[in-house]
Design a protein around this motif. Structure first.
Motif, PDB file in Angstrom:
ATOM      1  N   GLU A  12     -22.685  29.432  62.552  1.00  0.00           N
ATOM      2  CA  GLU A  12     -22.871  30.501  61.545  1.00  0.00           C
ATOM      3  C   GLU A  12     -22.537  29.992  60.038  1.00  0.00           C
ATOM      4  O   GLU A  12     -21.855  29.024  59.763  1.00  0.00           O
ATOM      5  N   ASN A  13     -23.629  30.478  59.135  1.00  0.00           N
ATOM      6  CA  ASN A  13     -23.443  29.902  57.677  1.00  0.00           C
ATOM      7  C   ASN A  13     -23.277  31.195  56.628  1.00  0.00           C
ATOM      8  O   ASN A  13     -23.850  32.188  56.964  1.00  0.00           O
ATOM      9  N   VAL A  14     -22.278  30.904  55.869  1.00  0.00           N
ATOM     10  CA  VAL A  14     -21.620  31.883  55.179  1.00  0.00           C
ATOM     11  C   VAL A  14     -22.212  31.694  53.836  1.00  0.00           C
ATOM     12  O   VAL A  14     -22.414  30.631  53.154  1.00  0.00           O
ATOM     13  N   LEU A  15     -23.218  32.786  53.567  1.00  0.00           N
ATOM     14  CA  LEU A  15     -23.535  32.850  52.126  1.00  0.00           C
ATOM     15  C   LEU A  15     -22.697  33.698  51.060  1.00  0.00           C
ATOM     16  O   LEU A  15     -22.310  34.666  51.275  1.00  0.00           O
ATOM     17  N   ARG A  16     -22.547  32.529  49.864  1.00  0.00           N
ATOM     18  CA  ARG A  16     -21.668  33.186  48.990  1.00  0.00           C
ATOM     19  C   ARG A  16     -22.081  33.510  47.627  1.00  0.00           C
ATOM     20  O   ARG A  16     -23.290  32.629  47.479  1.00  0.00           O
ATOM     21  N   ALA A  17     -21.547  33.933  46.954  1.00  0.00           N
ATOM     22  CA  ALA A  17     -22.086  34.464  45.509  1.00  0.00           C
ATOM     23  C   ALA A  17     -21.683  33.176  44.508  1.00  0.00           C
ATOM     24  O   ALA A  17     -20.800  32.406  44.644  1.00  0.00           O
ATOM     25  N   GLU A  18     -22.864  32.741  43.854  1.00  0.00           N
ATOM     26  CA  GLU A  18     -22.814  31.400  42.839  1.00  0.00           C
ATOM     27  C   GLU A  18     -22.337  31.972  41.613  1.00  0.00           C
ATOM     28  O   GLU A  18     -22.046  31.128  40.878  1.00  0.00           O
ATOM     29  N   ARG A  19     -22.237  33.198  41.358  1.00  0.00           N
ATOM     30  CA  ARG A  19     -21.852  33.672  40.183  1.00  0.00           C
ATOM     31  C   ARG A  19     -21.204  35.121  40.174  1.00  0.00           C
ATOM     32  O   ARG A  19     -21.532  35.856  41.321  1.00  0.00           O
ATOM     33  N   ASP A  20     -20.599  35.457  39.217  1.00  0.00           N
ATOM     34  CA  ASP A  20     -20.405  37.107  39.144  1.00  0.00           C
ATOM     35  C   ASP A  20     -21.564  37.696  39.035  1.00  0.00           C
ATOM     36  O   ASP A  20     -22.427  37.444  38.398  1.00  0.00           O
ATOM     37  N   LEU A  21     -21.550  39.019  39.926  1.00  0.00           N
ATOM     38  CA  LEU A  21     -22.628  39.655  39.815  1.00  0.00           C
ATOM     39  C   LEU A  21     -22.659  41.125  40.521  1.00  0.00           C
ATOM     40  O   LEU A  21     -21.497  41.336  41.235  1.00  0.00           O
ATOM     41  N   VAL A  22     -23.497  41.982  40.394  1.00  0.00           N
ATOM     42  CA  VAL A  22     -23.635  43.260  41.007  1.00  0.00           C
ATOM     43  C   VAL A  22     -24.663  43.420  41.862  1.00  0.00           C
ATOM     44  O   VAL A  22     -25.664  43.106  41.801  1.00  0.00           O
ATOM     45  N   VAL A  23     -24.489  44.048  43.240  1.00  0.00           N
ATOM     46  CA  VAL A  23     -25.106  43.887  44.315  1.00  0.00           C
ATOM     47  C   VAL A  23     -26.175  45.274  43.865  1.00  0.00           C
ATOM     48  O   VAL A  23     -25.605  46.229  43.510  1.00  0.00           O
TER      49      VAL A  23
END
Length: 669
Positions: A637-648
């Motif tokens: 399982e590969n967790v994909l994380r936010a590289e910066r603050d953002l809005v989806v």
């Protein structure tokens, strides 16, 4: 002795067992899923039985189907390889009920040692040094946080029924314990059908060293030295060697004797491995016992001359070990590199697809060394998303560690794999890394040496000169062949152009020829950026591997055609080259650079895989480091994380969907 055995596995380990069985005169039966219908192990075996769909849970993990295959073919015994059913006591018991021999330990030993929690209890009772930890079953994330705080950070969260790095996480704080607990349980459930985990103290700067055992049913137990497996990525071993460059004789003997004592305590029969963590002062702590053949067993075979698969079969047939502890000698040094279908330039993410070219180095004697390649694939084979990403295990043996490492580097430089991404460039770079060559190792080696991931390496001055000479030699040989085929051989009075510019990446290297003719084999003196180098090679156009000498250095490099040039791969380097006239080089410098498209507002699937979960909703504010999605590929399982603050913004994927590489999972506002 058995006359027919079934191999309840796939890939390289199934092929490995078949080779020994064939040498022993034993017929073999392979089993295969839908995805493996055309696999190498199916072709190699004397018989093959289809056992179900591609998913392992519906084929290789279904004991009833293996037993049915045994009955249908008359197989008297089953070799489980590693993974799948190899450490499942219920499978061993089911075989016994049907009168089929399990080529491995008895259920008692599997239950005692195959379960990491129970094995630590047995080890402690047998006076084997163990790592501090909590051996009970952990019910939930809150319980895990409490235990971790009591033990003290950092801690290791591990699947009780785990192996191969699956279901394992390191946590340095409460947040990582909570996330790691959930991920470890999920991976353990999907990989082993058992979601129990435990927690133990994580030893900082540890070395991972294991003892290989053989034990028969007549009370004989021996240890065959050790293997060091400290080069790991995400707790998955990447490179191994035997013996360990760190142990002294006293520590080796102490670890071996404790391992033998543990095996006797559980009445162990067959091949098995006792794994230890060793600190910088050579204090060692029991980790686990693997009640099966290890992936890295070839290095032990190379330094002892003992075929472990053969001994497993003979022990299962009731034979005694033909040697005692005093007969075991370690000869020379062996190194193993695991060739994986993964992209080292994208944080080692899995890669799938067809092997359009697969040309491993030749096995056997190579100067003062020996090359061995255990593999389960062939050119044209498909690398599937359903199974472990291992392509091959490349091993070299030599009288000394330095020679074995040097032989491994050359073998990797000549290992051609096309059609998928793979970790050969990383392994090749590893063999040249000063810390590896000096054996200053720990399980944190990769994280410490490549904290930002493995990136394309830049050649130094010596490497640039060698690569420029190789690129120009290939261009001259190719041009000479074209002229020969056109029946327009250049006369001796019509000299070659003697001034060239070789572009390597963004560098332009001035090269002058000091000879006037292209010979076959190629031999020419060149002035490369002011240095005179003699270039000798018998390379022919179309061959993927260039072998020869540049100056006094013997070189094995890979050449792949690209637009108007070649890509050169050597010692972990991957450089695009073009051979130009000085005027063309002058104009080439003026060409504009095409910029890649901006994907900063997209979350792309980094590998082909299955979406396990989406952790955010459209319109949600997300902070850097927070989880966006989880994608499963090749049992990890590969967790994909936010590289910066953002809005989806828009979410394009849903849990349960299978995605291709670079598919858009979500867009950001």
């Amino acid at each position: 002795m058995f006359t027919k055995i079934l191999i309840a596995n796939r890939g390289e380990i199934a092929c490995r067992v078949i080779k020994t069985a064939r040498r022993m005169g034993i017929a073999t039966v392979a089993v295969y899923s839908d995805a493996d219908r055309d696999a190498l192990h199916v072709e190699m075996a004397d018989e093959a039985v289809h056992i179900g769909p591609a998913a392992a849970a519906e084929s290789y993990l279904v004991a009833e189907k293996i037993i049915e295959a045994c009955k249908a073919t008359g197989a008297q015994a089953v070799h489980p390889g590693y993974g799948f059913l190899s450490e499942r006591a219920s499978f061993c018991e089911a075989l016994e009920k049907e009168g089929i021999v399990f080529i491995g330990p008895k259920p008692k030993a599997i239950n005692a040692m195959g379960d990491k929690i129970e094995s630590k209890k047995f080890a402690s009772a047998a006076n084997v040094s163990t790592v501090p930890g909590y051996l009970g079953v952990i019910e939930n994330a809150e319980h895990a946080e409490t235990i971790a705080a009591e033990i003290g950070y950092p801690v290791m969260i591990k699947a009780s029924a785990g192996g191969g790095g699956k279901g394992m996480r390191i946590a340095w704080n409460e947040a990582e314990v909570r996330d790691g607990f959930d991920r470890a349980r999920s991976e353990a459930r999907s990989s082993f059908g058992d979601d129990r985990v435990f927690i133990e103290k994580y030893v900082v700067d540890p070395r991972h060293i294991e003892i290989q055992l053989l034990a028969d049913a007549h009370g004989n137990v021996v240890y065959l030295g050790e293997r060091e497996c400290s080069i790991q990525r995400r707790n998955q071993k990447v490179a191994e060697e035997a013996p360990s460059p760190f142990l002294d004789e006293a520590t080796r003997a102490a670890m071996g004797e404790q391992s033998v004592a543990l095996a006797r305590a559980v009445d162990y029969h067959s091949a098995g491995t006792v794994e230890f963590i060793v600190d910088r002062d050579r204090n060692f702590y029991f980790l686990e016992m693997n009640t099966r053949l290890q992936v890295e067993h070839p290095v032990t075979e190379l330094v002892t001359g003992i075929d472990l698969v053969e001994q497993m079969i003979r022990i299962a047939a009731g034979e005694k070990l033909p040697f005692a502890q005093k007969d075991i000698e370690l000869n020379g040094w062996a190194v193993e590199s695991r060739i994986y279908a993964e992209d080292p330039y994208r944080n080692f993410l899995p890669s799938i697809g067809r092997l359009t070219r697969y040309r491993p180095p030749s096995e056997g004697k190579a100067g003062n060394a020996v090359v061995r390649n255990d593999t389960g694939v062939f050119e044209g084979a498909e690398i599937s998303m359903y199974y472990d990403p291992m392509i091959a295990k490349l091993c070299t043996w030599a009288p000394t560690r330095a020679e074995a490492v040097e032989a491994m580097g050359e073998a990797l430089d000549g290992f051609v794999v096309d059609g998928i991404e793979h970790n050969v460039p990383f392994l090749s770079a590893l063999m040249k890394h000063p810390r590896w060559r000096e054996a200053r190792l720990s399980t944190g080696f990769i994280a410490e040496e490549y904290p930002d991931g493995f990136a394309p390496m830049m050649p130094d001055e010596r490497q640039r000169a060698a690569l420029a000479a190789i690129a120009l030699s290939a261009a001259l040989i190719e041009a000479n062949r074209r002229e020969t085929f056109a029946d327009r051989l250049r006369a001796a009075s019509d000299p070659l152009r003697d001034h060239w510019s070789v572009r390597l990446g963004d560098d332009y290297i001035d090269v002058r020829l000091l000879d006037g003719l292209v010979t076959v084999p190629f031999e020419m003196d060149m002035d490369v950026a002011g240095e005179t180098l003699s270039v000798v090679t018998d390379w022919r156009p179309g061959e993927p591997v260039w072998r020869g000498k540049v100056g006094k250095q013997s070189i094995t490099a890979q050449l792949r055609p690209i637009l108007n040039g070649l890509r050169l791969d050597w010692q972990g380097l991957s450089v695009k080259s073009r051979v130009l006239t000085p005027r063309h080089a002058e104009l080439d410098r003026l060409m504009p650079v095409k910029l890649p498209p901006d994907t900063s507002k997209l979350l792309l699937c980094p590998m082909p895989g299955l979406v396990v979960s989406i952790a955010v909703t459209e319109g949600q504010d997300v902070k850097a480091g927070e989880t966006l999605a989880v994608v499963e590929a090749m049992k990890m399982e590969n967790v994909l994380r936010a590289e910066r603050d953002l809005v989806v913004g828009v979410i394009n994927a849903r849990p349960g969907e299978s995605l291709a590489v670079d598919a858009v999972i979500m867009e950001f506002a």
